[in-house]
Scaffold this motif. Sequence first.
Motif, PDB file in Angstrom:
ATOM      1  N   ALA A 130      -7.665   4.349   3.544  1.00  0.00           N
ATOM      2  CA  ALA A 130      -8.312   3.159   4.100  1.00  0.00           C
ATOM      3  C   ALA A 130      -8.538   3.289   5.609  1.00  0.00           C
ATOM      4  O   ALA A 130      -9.525   2.774   6.138  1.00  0.00           O
ATOM      5  CB  ALA A 130      -7.473   1.915   3.808  1.00  0.00           C
ATOM      6  N   ALA A 131      -7.622   3.981   6.293  1.00  0.00           N
ATOM      7  CA  ALA A 131      -7.724   4.132   7.748  1.00  0.00           C
ATOM      8  C   ALA A 131      -8.515   5.371   8.156  1.00  0.00           C
ATOM      9  O   ALA A 131      -8.819   5.545   9.333  1.00  0.00           O
ATOM     10  CB  ALA A 131      -6.327   4.185   8.366  1.00  0.00           C
ATOM     11  N   GLY A 132      -8.832   6.237   7.184  1.00  0.00           N
ATOM     12  CA  GLY A 132      -9.594   7.440   7.504  1.00  0.00           C
ATOM     13  C   GLY A 132      -8.778   8.510   8.207  1.00  0.00           C
ATOM     14  O   GLY A 132      -9.310   9.251   9.032  1.00  0.00           O
TER      15      GLY A 132
ATOM     16  N   ALA B 166      -7.109  -1.392   8.562  1.00  0.00           N
ATOM     17  CA  ALA B 166      -6.739  -1.131   7.168  1.00  0.00           C
ATOM     18  C   ALA B 166      -5.592  -2.034   6.709  1.00  0.00           C
ATOM     19  O   ALA B 166      -5.537  -2.447   5.549  1.00  0.00           O
ATOM     20  CB  ALA B 166      -6.364   0.335   6.985  1.00  0.00           C
ATOM     21  N   LEU B 167      -4.681  -2.360   7.634  1.00  0.00           N
ATOM     22  CA  LEU B 167      -3.541  -3.218   7.313  1.00  0.00           C
ATOM     23  C   LEU B 167      -3.864  -4.703   7.468  1.00  0.00           C
ATOM     24  O   LEU B 167      -3.041  -5.557   7.144  1.00  0.00           O
ATOM     25  CB  LEU B 167      -2.351  -2.873   8.219  1.00  0.00           C
ATOM     26  N   ARG B 168      -5.033  -4.993   8.046  1.00  0.00           N
ATOM     27  CA  ARG B 168      -5.466  -6.366   8.315  1.00  0.00           C
ATOM     28  C   ARG B 168      -4.505  -7.089   9.261  1.00  0.00           C
ATOM     29  O   ARG B 168      -4.086  -8.217   9.024  1.00  0.00           O
ATOM     30  CB  ARG B 168      -5.647  -7.142   7.009  1.00  0.00           C
TER      31      ARG B 168
ATOM     32  N   LEU C 287       0.837  -1.186   0.000  1.00  0.00           N
ATOM     33  CA  LEU C 287       0.000   0.000   0.000  1.00  0.00           C
ATOM     34  C   LEU C 287       0.879   1.246   0.000  1.00  0.00           C
ATOM     35  O   LEU C 287       1.910   1.279   0.670  1.00  0.00           O
ATOM     36  CB  LEU C 287      -0.892   0.036   1.242  1.00  0.00           C
ATOM     37  N   SER C 288       0.461   2.246  -0.745  1.00  0.00           N
ATOM     38  CA  SER C 288       1.148   3.534  -0.669  1.00  0.00           C
ATOM     39  C   SER C 288       0.707   4.231   0.610  1.00  0.00           C
ATOM     40  O   SER C 288      -0.288   3.843   1.243  1.00  0.00           O
ATOM     41  CB  SER C 288       0.792   4.397  -1.880  1.00  0.00           C
ATOM     42  N   LEU C 289       1.426   5.263   0.977  1.00  0.00           N
ATOM     43  CA  LEU C 289       1.066   6.040   2.155  1.00  0.00           C
ATOM     44  C   LEU C 289      -0.352   6.589   1.989  1.00  0.00           C
ATOM     45  O   LEU C 289      -1.174   6.513   2.910  1.00  0.00           O
ATOM     46  CB  LEU C 289       2.076   7.179   2.340  1.00  0.00           C
ATOM     47  N   ARG C 290      -0.644   7.103   0.821  1.00  0.00           N
ATOM     48  CA  ARG C 290      -1.969   7.670   0.545  1.00  0.00           C
ATOM     49  C   ARG C 290      -3.068   6.605   0.620  1.00  0.00           C
ATOM     50  O   ARG C 290      -4.133   6.841   1.173  1.00  0.00           O
ATOM     51  CB  ARG C 290      -1.983   8.343  -0.829  1.00  0.00           C
ATOM     52  N   GLN C 291      -2.810   5.414   0.093  1.00  0.00           N
ATOM     53  CA  GLN C 291      -3.799   4.345   0.123  1.00  0.00           C
ATOM     54  C   GLN C 291      -4.119   3.931   1.563  1.00  0.00           C
ATOM     55  O   GLN C 291      -5.276   3.738   1.912  1.00  0.00           O
ATOM     56  CB  GLN C 291      -3.313   3.126  -0.664  1.00  0.00           C
ATOM     57  N   LEU C 292      -3.082   3.791   2.390  1.00  0.00           N
ATOM     58  CA  LEU C 292      -3.309   3.418   3.783  1.00  0.00           C
ATOM     59  C   LEU C 292      -4.037   4.529   4.522  1.00  0.00           C
ATOM     60  O   LEU C 292      -4.961   4.262   5.297  1.00  0.00           O
ATOM     61  CB  LEU C 292      -1.996   3.077   4.492  1.00  0.00           C
ATOM     62  N   ALA C 293      -3.642   5.766   4.284  1.00  0.00           N
ATOM     63  CA  ALA C 293      -4.306   6.892   4.940  1.00  0.00           C
ATOM     64  C   ALA C 293      -5.793   6.906   4.590  1.00  0.00           C
ATOM     65  O   ALA C 293      -6.647   7.067   5.476  1.00  0.00           O
ATOM     66  CB  ALA C 293      -3.642   8.205   4.533  1.00  0.00           C
TER      67      ALA C 293
END
Length: 137
Positions: free
Chosen positions: A30-32, A59-61, A22-28
């Motif tokens: 997904a985690a809100g 978000a990271l499961r 995941l990119s930083l943006r994708q994780l951010a």
Amino acid sequence: MATLNVGNLGEYLREQRRNAQLSLRQLADAAGVSNPYLSQIERGLRKPSAEILQQLAKALRISAETLYVQAGILDERDRDEVETRAAILADPSINERQKQVLLQIYESFRKENGTAPTAAQDGSDTADDQPRAAGDD
């Protein structure tokens, strides 16, 4: 309460994010949380709350308890128990009742071996919500 070890938490989060591809943006997203805020956490500049850690874990499961240990919210000595419990609870091949029974057996072995169980209250709280087998009354 233990102090937060934010540097190691940030490194751990970055490693988990990369493992999840995941990119930083994708994780951010997904985690809100905001992209800059997540970046600051990963660089050890911010101390996230338990709620934010829970959102990141989801978000990271991965288990939230693992992040709590990394953040210093849970004691390091409890890590093995936390990870064992998390693995049992995350196993999709067994149902909820089987998970609770397995956790109860695990706790009984820990007590028998003289290890003070730190999560026994969690198990007893959820056990009341579970259906009882005949003869458990």
